[in-house]
Design a protein around this motif. Structure first.
Motif, mmCIF file in Angstrom:
data_model
loop_
_atom_site.group_PDB
_atom_site.id
_atom_site.type_symbol
_atom_site.label_atom_id
_atom_site.label_comp_id
_atom_site.label_asym_id
_atom_site.label_seq_id
_atom_site.Cartn_x
_atom_site.Cartn_y
_atom_site.Cartn_z
ATOM 1 N N GLU A 1 0.864 13.264 24.581
ATOM 2 C CA GLU A 1 1.900 12.280 24.239
ATOM 3 C C GLU A 1 2.780 12.791 23.093
ATOM 4 O O GLU A 1 4.005 12.645 23.133
ATOM 5 C CB GLU A 1 1.261 10.951 23.859
ATOM 6 N N GLY A 2 2.165 13.381 22.093
ATOM 7 C CA GLY A 2 2.935 13.929 20.979
ATOM 8 C C GLY A 2 3.846 15.057 21.410
ATOM 9 O O GLY A 2 5.012 15.133 20.996
ATOM 10 N N THR A 3 3.335 15.916 22.277
ATOM 11 C CA THR A 3 4.145 17.023 22.787
ATOM 12 C C THR A 3 5.316 16.511 23.615
ATOM 13 O O THR A 3 6.430 17.027 23.520
ATOM 14 C CB THR A 3 3.268 17.971 23.630
ATOM 15 N N ALA A 4 5.069 15.471 24.416
ATOM 16 C CA ALA A 4 6.147 14.877 25.213
ATOM 17 C C ALA A 4 7.221 14.269 24.309
ATOM 18 O O ALA A 4 8.420 14.371 24.598
ATOM 19 C CB ALA A 4 5.585 13.828 26.162
ATOM 20 N N LEU A 5 6.803 13.645 23.210
ATOM 21 C CA LEU A 5 7.781 13.093 22.268
ATOM 22 C C LEU A 5 8.609 14.194 21.613
ATOM 23 O O LEU A 5 9.822 14.042 21.443
ATOM 24 C CB LEU A 5 7.076 12.256 21.194
ATOM 25 N N VAL A 6 7.968 15.288 21.247
ATOM 26 C CA VAL A 6 8.714 16.413 20.665
ATOM 27 C C VAL A 6 9.711 16.961 21.679
ATOM 28 O O VAL A 6 10.886 17.188 21.358
ATOM 29 C CB VAL A 6 7.766 17.537 20.184
ATOM 30 N N VAL B 1 -2.957 2.977 17.983
ATOM 31 C CA VAL B 1 -1.599 2.452 17.793
ATOM 32 C C VAL B 1 -0.630 3.144 18.748
ATOM 33 O O VAL B 1 0.235 2.500 19.359
ATOM 34 C CB VAL B 1 -1.151 2.618 16.320
ATOM 35 N N THR B 2 -0.791 4.449 18.915
ATOM 36 C CA THR B 2 0.063 5.192 19.842
ATOM 37 C C THR B 2 -0.064 4.647 21.253
ATOM 38 O O THR B 2 0.941 4.467 21.955
ATOM 39 C CB THR B 2 -0.306 6.694 19.815
ATOM 40 N N GLN B 3 -1.280 4.360 21.678
ATOM 41 C CA GLN B 3 -1.488 3.850 23.042
ATOM 42 C C GLN B 3 -0.888 2.456 23.202
ATOM 43 O O GLN B 3 -0.277 2.147 24.224
ATOM 44 C CB GLN B 3 -2.977 3.830 23.397
ATOM 45 N N ILE B 4 -1.060 1.631 22.195
ATOM 46 C CA ILE B 4 -0.514 0.275 22.254
ATOM 47 C C ILE B 4 1.014 0.312 22.307
ATOM 48 O O ILE B 4 1.640 -0.466 23.032
ATOM 49 C CB ILE B 4 -1.031 -0.556 21.059
ATOM 50 N N LEU B 5 1.623 1.224 21.566
ATOM 51 C CA LEU B 5 3.087 1.351 21.588
ATOM 52 C C LEU B 5 3.587 1.979 22.886
ATOM 53 O O LEU B 5 4.724 1.727 23.303
ATOM 54 C CB LEU B 5 3.564 2.177 20.392
ATOM 55 N N ALA B 6 2.769 2.780 23.530
ATOM 56 C CA ALA B 6 3.194 3.446 24.766
ATOM 57 C C ALA B 6 3.268 2.482 25.943
ATOM 58 O O ALA B 6 4.067 2.682 26.863
ATOM 59 C CB ALA B 6 2.233 4.594 25.092
ATOM 60 N N LEU B 7 2.459 1.427 25.931
ATOM 61 C CA LEU B 7 2.432 0.506 27.075
ATOM 62 C C LEU B 7 3.752 -0.231 27.300
ATOM 63 O O LEU B 7 4.239 -0.280 28.434
ATOM 64 C CB LEU B 7 1.258 -0.466 26.941
ATOM 65 N N PRO B 8 4.411 -0.786 26.274
ATOM 66 C CA PRO B 8 5.717 -1.405 26.526
ATOM 67 C C PRO B 8 6.784 -0.392 26.957
ATOM 68 O O PRO B 8 7.669 -0.719 27.754
ATOM 69 C CB PRO B 8 6.099 -2.049 25.190
ATOM 70 N N GLY C 1 7.197 6.306 33.983
ATOM 71 C CA GLY C 1 6.551 5.082 33.520
ATOM 72 C C GLY C 1 5.132 4.952 34.035
ATOM 73 O O GLY C 1 4.233 4.532 33.308
ATOM 74 N N ILE C 2 4.936 5.322 35.298
ATOM 75 C CA ILE C 2 3.579 5.287 35.870
ATOM 76 C C ILE C 2 2.678 6.263 35.126
ATOM 77 O O ILE C 2 1.562 5.918 34.733
ATOM 78 C CB ILE C 2 3.624 5.611 37.376
ATOM 79 N N ALA C 3 3.161 7.488 34.922
ATOM 80 C CA ALA C 3 2.366 8.510 34.229
ATOM 81 C C ALA C 3 2.035 8.070 32.805
ATOM 82 O O ALA C 3 0.883 8.175 32.362
ATOM 83 C CB ALA C 3 3.102 9.839 34.223
ATOM 84 N N LEU C 4 3.031 7.552 32.091
ATOM 85 C CA LEU C 4 2.802 7.122 30.709
ATOM 86 C C LEU C 4 1.822 5.960 30.658
ATOM 87 O O LEU C 4 0.930 5.927 29.803
ATOM 88 C CB LEU C 4 4.122 6.736 30.044
ATOM 89 N N GLY C 5 1.955 5.022 31.568
ATOM 90 C CA GLY C 5 1.040 3.883 31.604
ATOM 91 C C GLY C 5 -0.390 4.306 31.870
ATOM 92 O O GLY C 5 -1.328 3.831 31.215
ATOM 93 N N VAL C 6 -0.572 5.212 32.815
ATOM 94 C CA VAL C 6 -1.920 5.691 33.144
ATOM 95 C C VAL C 6 -2.519 6.443 31.956
ATOM 96 O O VAL C 6 -3.683 6.214 31.575
ATOM 97 C CB VAL C 6 -1.891 6.575 34.410
ATOM 98 N N VAL C 7 -1.736 7.330 31.343
ATOM 99 C CA VAL C 7 -2.229 8.095 30.192
ATOM 100 C C VAL C 7 -2.606 7.158 29.051
ATOM 101 O O VAL C 7 -3.666 7.306 28.430
ATOM 102 C CB VAL C 7 -1.185 9.137 29.739
ATOM 103 N N ALA C 8 -1.758 6.167 28.767
ATOM 104 C CA ALA C 8 -2.032 5.240 27.666
ATOM 105 C C ALA C 8 -3.290 4.419 27.926
ATOM 106 O O ALA C 8 -4.117 4.243 27.023
ATOM 107 C CB ALA C 8 -0.829 4.328 27.438
ATOM 108 N N LEU C 9 -3.452 3.924 29.148
ATOM 109 C CA LEU C 9 -4.637 3.122 29.459
ATOM 110 C C LEU C 9 -5.920 3.954 29.409
ATOM 111 O O LEU C 9 -6.934 3.518 28.855
ATOM 112 C CB LEU C 9 -4.486 2.457 30.823
ATOM 113 N N VAL C 10 -5.870 5.147 29.980
ATOM 114 C CA VAL C 10 -7.058 6.015 29.967
ATOM 115 C C VAL C 10 -7.420 6.400 28.534
ATOM 116 O O VAL C 10 -8.588 6.334 28.135
ATOM 117 C CB VAL C 10 -6.831 7.266 30.846
#
Length: 153
Positions: A31-36, A91-98, A114-123
């Motif tokens: 997630e951090g790498t994707a943000l960068v 906190v990162t996961q909670i912010l990623a869901l919206p 969105g699907i990929a981010l949601g799955v990663v955040a939930l897992v």
């Protein structure tokens, strides 16, 4: 007293790191790498392209890169088994869901993202709250016990 006799909660451990903890750290790093990457992309497009507002594009890119520090530092802390690192990772996961939900509302190629981010955040969230992860990080639960507060009788 020596450090061995009086270990600190963040002292390095010699027992093997649980796979769940390693996986949670890898997802936070992803997630951090994707943000960068997103921040660099917005920054480059803002500087080389023809944005509506160059200042807004640069600010957005720099903001994404700065936001990447939270999951990247959390990932490093999880790998080193630092108890403080679970909070920023959660906190990162909670912010990623919206954000994932917003991407799912788009009528574009953002839907798979969105699907990929949601799955990663939930897992990652499930991995971070798992009792094995809590024990590995030395986080005390209710009653002052490390890890899962349930006693097996």
């Amino acid at each position: 007293m020596s450090r061995e006799q009086n270990p600190t909660p963040d002292a390095p451990r010699t027992d093997p790191r649980p796979g769940r903890l390693t996986a949670a750290a890898a997802l936070a790093a992803l997630e951090g790498t994707a943000l960068v990457a997103g921040g660099v992309c917005v920054l480059v497009l803002g500087l080389t392209g023809d944005p509506d507002s160059r200042q807004q594009a640069v600010t957005g890119g720099v903001t994404l890169i700065a936001l990447a520090l939270l999951p990247l530092l959390a990932a490093r802390g999880l790998l080193l088994r630092r108890s403080w690192s679970r909070g920023p990772a959660l906190v990162t996961q909670i912010l990623a869901l919206p954000v994932a939900y917003t991407l799912l509302q788009a009528d574009s190629v953002a839907i798979p993202a969105g699907i990929a981010l949601g799955v990663v955040a939930l897992v990652a969230f499930v991995l971070l709250v798992h009792p094995e992860t809590t024990r590995a990080l030395g986080i005390r639960g209710p009653g002052g016990e490390v890890g899962d507060a349930r006693e097996e009788k």
